[in-house]
Design a protein around this motif. Structure first.
Motif, mmCIF file in Angstrom:
data_model
loop_
_atom_site.group_PDB
_atom_site.id
_atom_site.type_symbol
_atom_site.label_atom_id
_atom_site.label_comp_id
_atom_site.label_asym_id
_atom_site.label_seq_id
_atom_site.Cartn_x
_atom_site.Cartn_y
_atom_site.Cartn_z
ATOM 1 N N THR A 80 7.964 15.590 3.658
ATOM 2 C CA THR A 80 8.333 14.182 3.774
ATOM 3 C C THR A 80 9.646 13.980 3.029
ATOM 4 O O THR A 80 9.773 14.363 1.884
ATOM 5 C CB THR A 80 7.246 13.282 3.170
ATOM 6 O OG1 THR A 80 6.016 13.622 3.796
ATOM 7 C CG2 THR A 80 7.555 11.829 3.405
ATOM 8 N N ASN A 130 12.588 11.213 2.014
ATOM 9 C CA ASN A 130 13.069 9.833 1.968
ATOM 10 C C ASN A 130 14.575 9.836 2.148
ATOM 11 O O ASN A 130 15.312 10.152 1.221
ATOM 12 C CB ASN A 130 12.720 9.191 0.632
ATOM 13 C CG ASN A 130 11.300 8.731 0.591
ATOM 14 O OD1 ASN A 130 10.895 7.932 1.425
ATOM 15 N ND2 ASN A 130 10.530 9.254 -0.338
ATOM 16 N N GLN A 156 15.699 2.492 4.252
ATOM 17 C CA GLN A 156 15.009 3.737 3.961
ATOM 18 C C GLN A 156 14.387 4.282 5.241
ATOM 19 O O GLN A 156 13.802 3.544 6.024
ATOM 20 C CB GLN A 156 13.913 3.454 2.944
ATOM 21 C CG GLN A 156 13.170 4.690 2.483
ATOM 22 C CD GLN A 156 12.007 4.330 1.589
ATOM 23 O OE1 GLN A 156 11.494 3.220 1.644
ATOM 24 N NE2 GLN A 156 11.582 5.269 0.786
ATOM 25 N N ASN A 157 14.529 5.596 5.435
ATOM 26 C CA ASN A 157 13.814 6.255 6.519
ATOM 27 C C ASN A 157 12.904 7.274 5.886
ATOM 28 O O ASN A 157 13.367 8.189 5.221
ATOM 29 C CB ASN A 157 14.767 7.011 7.429
ATOM 30 C CG ASN A 157 15.793 6.101 7.996
ATOM 31 O OD1 ASN A 157 15.455 5.231 8.774
ATOM 32 N ND2 ASN A 157 17.038 6.268 7.587
ATOM 33 N N ILE A 158 11.626 7.105 6.113
ATOM 34 C CA ILE A 158 10.694 8.107 5.611
ATOM 35 C C ILE A 158 10.478 9.087 6.759
ATOM 36 O O ILE A 158 9.810 8.768 7.740
ATOM 37 C CB ILE A 158 9.382 7.452 5.161
ATOM 38 C CG1 ILE A 158 9.709 6.335 4.159
ATOM 39 C CG2 ILE A 158 8.452 8.486 4.549
ATOM 40 C CD1 ILE A 158 8.594 5.360 3.969
ATOM 41 N N GLN A 172 10.672 3.375 9.236
ATOM 42 C CA GLN A 172 11.805 2.693 8.634
ATOM 43 C C GLN A 172 11.326 1.557 7.743
ATOM 44 O O GLN A 172 10.411 0.831 8.096
ATOM 45 C CB GLN A 172 12.734 2.100 9.700
ATOM 46 C CG GLN A 172 13.211 3.087 10.705
ATOM 47 C CD GLN A 172 12.269 3.167 11.885
ATOM 48 O OE1 GLN A 172 11.284 3.859 11.858
ATOM 49 N NE2 GLN A 172 12.569 2.444 12.921
ATOM 50 N N THR A 173 11.955 1.431 6.611
ATOM 51 C CA THR A 173 11.665 0.319 5.707
ATOM 52 C C THR A 173 12.957 -0.459 5.503
ATOM 53 O O THR A 173 13.978 0.130 5.155
ATOM 54 C CB THR A 173 11.187 0.837 4.342
ATOM 55 O OG1 THR A 173 10.287 1.904 4.577
ATOM 56 C CG2 THR A 173 10.508 -0.236 3.557
#
Lengths: 411, 172
Positions: A23, A25, A38-40, A53-54
């Motif tokens: 994973t 970030n 943020q893209n996890i 996406q956050t």
């Protein structure tokens, strides 16, 4: 091996015992994300198997703030949406107000607005395309075009004294007339820019590395793009000929002769091509608009706002010296004049798609409800679909070619 | 034949009878409402119908009318038929005590985030949404900030006793 992470969306190859994913970030503050989002990413090696996406890191509650602000004070909020092309947001907001208030603008104002909006579109596309270059490993193009975006910013500066958050519009027109120096700078830009754009194209369009990196990266079909609510260059790259300037013309766009470039595959390369073509078209529009502006003679050549004293701010020098002007200035800025009741939606073609203002007024001094239809917000939710199965390095380039601007995303 | 507002209205009334109502055209955009239980049916009809083809969801958001008992929250859809280039606005109202509205996310992928945003700010519970959680605000938040019960300070208020700023107060 009991602690192997098993995700339902990973299909293990036949016979394999274990496979671990990583994973990652990507963001919220990473140079490659060009802003705070943020893209996890869930990676199998370097291949993306899922992305989440956050957003919301810079959410500033613009819509809430707008409920307590008279119309003029909202201009500063719109500036900070897509700050790469803030004059378009400005003009869009004032066009919305004008529609609500029933203000008719003179032709010269419309043409001047078109010039400013197209300059903004050029600077927006220019940054976007050169950033795509940066993300594919070509930094030179970006550095090279910066000085030409600078020329555009100098024109803004001549018009309104500000460069990034321009705040240059007024209800009914502009705060002040364009100075002769502004036109001189515009001429300089029109003269120099085509060669620069040509050179920029030479640097990228047929560049082997650039093509390899962008062709086939993050493609989206027309149907899917429409379902996702794509507009602007990102939709046109997928092959849909939809442009607000043509479909619902505002600010006299119907008087201009220009084409709407479309792509076919909707991948990063097509998005790049469409934006480049649009810059040529914008230049065409500016040239036509400039000619039209020059054709005004005598008193008409000095018109830069509509004659609506109840909405248009009095001149600053009068505000400082005349009591009535000061009173009117105060009344307008503090919203002492109630705005009419109404509900309207007004779209403009922003730098990266349809920017819409949905305004409900209950007849008070501030909007009852104001909603911005922000194209970036809509693009970003398709990000997972665009990057699934691609490589990590593609994820970066897809993000920049969608032209995501954090300010607009979060509102 | 070009699609007209009159024709759209006629088709809707044919299909849904008196359940679709409140037709008006503020600032030139056809606006109407339907009961919230029907929202998906109306959207699906507008999407599928060979004549109407409203396949583009331009915008989706909510409005809070605290004084309108039983209809406190309005969910507003802006739809666009790109081939005929015609737009319309469709509203459903819901009571704030039970703000359940069916999710349009399967019909329009665009609705996914727009509904999350609407949930985040107004607390509209989109039934059937695949991932209904906050999007712009922090997860820990336990209220819905765009509702009218959270007003900002009025910049023009006069009840402040701030004579230092030349407003209100008394000069002795």
């Amino acid at each position: 091996m009991s602690d192997v992470i098993q995700h339902s969306n990973i299909r293990l190859p036949e016979g394999s015992i274990e496979k671990q994913t990583t994973t990652l970030n990507l963001g919220p503050t990473h140079p490659a994300t060009h802003g705070v989002f943020q893209n996890i990413l869930e990676l199998d090696g370097e291949r993306i198997i899922s992305a989440e996406q956050t957003v919301g890191y810079i959410h500033r509650a613009f819509e809430k703030l707008a409920e307590r602000r008279p119309l003029y004070q909202i201009t500063t909020l719109t500036d900070r949406l897509n700050y790469c092309s803030s004059p378009i947001n400005n003009m869009g907001w004032h066009l919305t107000c004008e529609k609500l208030l029933g203000v008719k603008t003179p032709k010269r104002v419309d043409y001047l607005r078109v010039i400013v909006m197209e300059l903004a579109r050029i600077s927006d596309h220019l940054i976007c395309n050169s950033i795509v270059g940066v993300d594919s490993g070509a930094y030179t193009g970006f550095l090279y075009v910066m000085q030409y975006r600078e020329l555009i910013y100098e024109i803004y500066e001549e018009i309104c004294g500000s460069r990034l958050t321009t705040n240059m519009g007024r209800i009914g027109g502009f705060e002040r007339n364009f100075t002769p120096l502004a036109f001189e700078k515009l001429e300089k830009f029109l003269k120099e820019y085509p060669a620069v754009l040509k050179e920029f194209e030479n640097l990228f369009t047929r560049n082997r590395i650039f093509m390899e990196r962008t062709i086939g990266a993050g493609p989206i079909g027309a149907e899917r793009a429409l379902n996702y609510g794509f507009t602007g260059p990102n939709l046109r790259a997928a092959g849909v000929d939809y442009d607000v300037r043509v479909h619902s013309p505002y600010s006299s766009y119907e008087d201009f002769d220009f084409e709407v470039p479309v792509g076919s595959t909707g991948d990063c390369y097509d998005r790049y091509l469409v934006r480049n073509q649009e810059m040529w078209q914008s230049l065409r529009i500016i040239e036509q608009a400039y000619q039209k502006v020059q054709s005004f003679k005598g008193a008409e050549a000095e018109v830069f706002h509509a004659d609506v004293p109840e909405y248009y701010l009095p001149e600053k020098k009068d505000v400082y010296t005349k009591m009535e002007a000061l009173i009117w200035h105060f009344k307008i800025i503090m919203g002492e004049i109630d705005i009419p009741k109404g509900e309207l939606y007004f779209p403009v073609e922003g730098g990266n798609g349809e920017l819409g203002f949905y305004l409900i007024s209950d007849g008070g001094r501030t909007p009852y409800r104001l909603h911005f239809r922000r194209p970036c917000f809509i693009y970003y939710q398709a990000y997972e679909e665009l990057t699934k199965g691609a490589m990590l390095s593609d994820a970066i380039i897809v993000m920049s070619s969608l032209n995501l601007i954090a300010g607009e995303l979060d509102a | 034949m070009a699609l007209t507002y009159e024709h759209i209205k006629q088709r809707l009334v044919e299909k849904f009878g008196e359940q679709v109502k409140g037709f008006e055209e503020p600032y030139g955009m056809l606006t109407f409402e339907a009961p919230k239980e029907l929202n998906l049916k109306v959207l699906q009809f507008l999407y599928d119908d060979a004549e109407l083809q409203f396949r583009f969801l331009t915008d989706l958001q909510a409005v809070h009318y605290p004084d309108d008992a039983g209809r406190e929250l309005a969910v507003v859809y802006h739809l666009h038929n790109l081939t005929e280039n015609i737009r319309l606005r469709f509203k459903v109202f819901t009571e704030i005590s039970r703000p359940d509205v069916f999710s349009a996310a399967t019909l329009y992928a665009a609705a996914n985030w727009m509904e999350r945003e609407t949930y985040d700010f107004f607390g509209v519970n989109f039934v059937g949404h695949p991932n209904l959680k906050r999007i712009l605000n922090v997860d820990e938040m336990d209220y819905f900030p765009m509702r009218k019960e959270f007003p900002l300070e009025d910049q023009t208020r006069i009840d402040k006793d701030d004579e230092m700023f030349g407003r209100g107060g008394s000069i002795i």
